[in-house]
Structures are given as C-alpha cells and as structure tokens.
Design a protein around this motif. Sequence first.
Motif, PDB file in Angstrom:
ATOM      1  N   ARG A 127     -13.862   9.448   0.340  1.00 23.50           N
ATOM      2  CA  ARG A 127     -13.742   8.073   0.829  1.00 23.50           C
ATOM      3  C   ARG A 127     -15.102   7.405   0.922  1.00 23.50           C
ATOM      4  O   ARG A 127     -16.081   8.007   1.356  1.00 23.50           O
ATOM      5  N   HIS A 182      -7.470   1.726  -3.254  1.00 21.24           N
ATOM      6  CA  HIS A 182      -7.833   1.124  -1.981  1.00 21.24           C
ATOM      7  C   HIS A 182      -7.092   1.815  -0.831  1.00 21.24           C
ATOM      8  O   HIS A 182      -5.911   2.153  -0.959  1.00 21.24           O
ATOM      9  N   ASP A 229     -15.761  -0.453   8.121  1.00 19.52           N
ATOM     10  CA  ASP A 229     -14.710  -0.894   7.205  1.00 19.52           C
ATOM     11  C   ASP A 229     -13.834   0.298   6.854  1.00 19.52           C
ATOM     12  O   ASP A 229     -13.947   0.897   5.785  1.00 19.52           O
ATOM     13  N   THR A 230     -12.975   0.672   7.772  1.00 23.28           N
ATOM     14  CA  THR A 230     -12.129   1.843   7.588  1.00 23.28           C
ATOM     15  C   THR A 230     -10.760   1.586   8.205  1.00 23.28           C
ATOM     16  O   THR A 230     -10.657   0.976   9.277  1.00 23.28           O
ATOM     17  N   HIS A 231      -9.734   2.047   7.520  1.00 19.57           N
ATOM     18  CA  HIS A 231      -8.361   1.939   8.017  1.00 19.57           C
ATOM     19  C   HIS A 231      -7.813   3.320   8.381  1.00 19.57           C
ATOM     20  O   HIS A 231      -6.608   3.489   8.538  1.00 19.57           O
ATOM     21  N   GLN A 286     -16.017   3.570   2.510  1.00 13.54           N
ATOM     22  CA  GLN A 286     -15.410   2.395   3.111  1.00 13.54           C
ATOM     23  C   GLN A 286     -13.891   2.454   2.925  1.00 13.54           C
ATOM     24  O   GLN A 286     -13.268   3.433   3.307  1.00 13.54           O
ATOM     25  N   ASN A 287     -13.292   1.455   2.308  1.00 12.62           N
ATOM     26  CA  ASN A 287     -11.834   1.484   2.142  1.00 12.62           C
ATOM     27  C   ASN A 287     -11.434   1.847   0.718  1.00 12.62           C
ATOM     28  O   ASN A 287     -10.382   1.441   0.231  1.00 12.62           O
ATOM     29  N   VAL A 332      -6.022   0.741   2.494  1.00  8.06           N
ATOM     30  CA  VAL A 332      -5.833  -0.383   3.414  1.00  8.06           C
ATOM     31  C   VAL A 332      -4.398  -0.363   3.952  1.00  8.06           C
ATOM     32  O   VAL A 332      -3.508   0.244   3.370  1.00  8.06           O
ATOM     33  N   ASN A 361      -4.992   8.691   2.785  1.00 13.02           N
ATOM     34  CA  ASN A 361      -6.298   9.342   2.822  1.00 13.02           C
ATOM     35  C   ASN A 361      -6.153  10.848   2.963  1.00 13.02           C
ATOM     36  O   ASN A 361      -6.903  11.622   2.354  1.00 13.02           O
ATOM     37  N   THR A 389       0.808  -1.210   0.000  1.00 16.97           N
ATOM     38  CA  THR A 389       0.000   0.000   0.000  1.00 16.97           C
ATOM     39  C   THR A 389       0.845   1.266   0.000  1.00 16.97           C
ATOM     40  O   THR A 389       0.322   2.364  -0.112  1.00 16.97           O
ATOM     41  N   ALA A 430      -2.716   3.711   5.104  1.00 12.24           N
ATOM     42  CA  ALA A 430      -4.023   4.257   4.724  1.00 12.24           C
ATOM     43  C   ALA A 430      -4.275   5.667   5.263  1.00 12.24           C
ATOM     44  O   ALA A 430      -4.763   6.526   4.521  1.00 12.24           O
TER      45      ALA A 430
END
Length: 249
Positions: free
Chosen positions: A53, A33, A139-141, A55-56, A35, A43, A6, A39
């Motif tokens: 954003r 993505h 569902d978040t990083h 979710q991921n 992740v 982001n 990533t 992340a």
Amino acid sequence: MTRHPTDHPQFYLTAPAPCPYLEGKQERKVFTHLVGHGAPALNEVLTQGGFRRSQNIAYRPACENCQSCISIRVRAHDFKWTKSLKRVWKDGANIVGARLPASPSAEQYDLFRDYLLTRHEDGGMTEMSILDYAMMVEDTHVETLVLEYRRRGPDSFITGIGDGSLLGVALSDQLSDGLSMVYSFYDPAFKDTPLGTYMILDHIVRAQKMRLPYVYLGYWVDGSQKMAYKSRFKPQEHLGPNGWVVPVE
C-alpha cells in the motif's frame, strides 16, 4: 440495491520505468485504489496476495521477464533471535515506541527529510513537500497506525510514550493476520543501535503480543543490496506460485 463501486475494484497497469533496485531493468506495476467502505477488506486480501500500500493505492510488480521482487512476511511466533539481533534489541532497551493515530506532524516531516537526504538523496521522494508527507500518512481508508520512537523517559512506564527528540517513525497497517510495515524512517545520526533493524524487531514483538502471526516486510529483491537486510529476520515466508512457503536455505 446499488453496490458501492469499490466492491468491484478496477486494476490498472503502469507504463515501463527504470527499476530502482536492479540496474538496466524496467519495472511495471499493477495497481488499484483503496477507497470507500470496502477498502479494509480489499487491503487485507491484496496484502496477503503480495500487494503493497502507498496512500490509497495498492500495487504489486508486473514486470516482463523478471520475477526478482518477492513478497515476504516474518512468522512472528516462530521468530529466531540470533546473537546480533538480540544485541540490537538489548541496545535499544532505552527506546520506546508509542502507538499513535495516523496523523502527521512537522517534527515527523523534518526527520523524514533528514532521512531521505542522507540515505536516499537520489530517490524521487526527496521532492515531497510537507503536504505530500501529510497525504502519505493520513490519506488512508484502512486501519493505519503511526509508531513514534523516542528515548525512554522517567514516566514512560506509565504513559508508554518516550521523551526527547524523535528518533524514528513507522507507518504500518494492522491486518487480521499481522502488521504490514508500509514505510519507516529514522534519525541517520543516531548511532546507539541500528534503528531500522530495531523497528522491525519491535513490530515482531508487537505482533507476538497481539497474537498476530505475521509481520509483512514488503518485497525482497534478489540481487539488490538495498533489500538484503530483510533476509535477517527468520523464519520468513515467500509468496510464490504455490502460495506462501518457507524458502529452502
């Protein structure tokens, strides 16, 4: 040393699909993505570069022959309170927003369903199950928070939590330079004050108290009545070819 994949995000382009905001237009999105340990930093960079954003996934429009979607953010510390916005804030004085971890609940989902069926019955999100909703929230990083809005109770000044039924929910990301409103919904039957407007004002006040300069509101779409409300919150900056600038009125 082997680096996490990533650290080098891969970007993808969606196939054309009908635009949900402008009739007769086709939309495409570029996405990647969010992740792994990188992340949060990714982001931050992407949000500041006009991505949103879900979710991921981080995405932004990549439409051919159309640049109507404009990323906007409110300058919190310079925010101008108009008479109508002051009235909304005063009318919402009996509402408390409690900051909670990014955790879903059945009560949130019930309100989410009522909101969609009343305000966006033709949208694709109406098909979301409670599991889909749970994934949207948790569902978040990245550093994500949930704000639950309820009426002020007798102990709210101590607990910071409201009382009674759930009135509204905002799912937001906390960045180093502001709050990014990912998704919000509210009780469509509540008439005491415009909850959608109130929740944005609450984010602006929170950003001021946290000494964060911006509140990211996503996209304003020129020509879309659905997005017209975002123009009320000023001063705001629009992202263009030369970076973030205050638009000329």
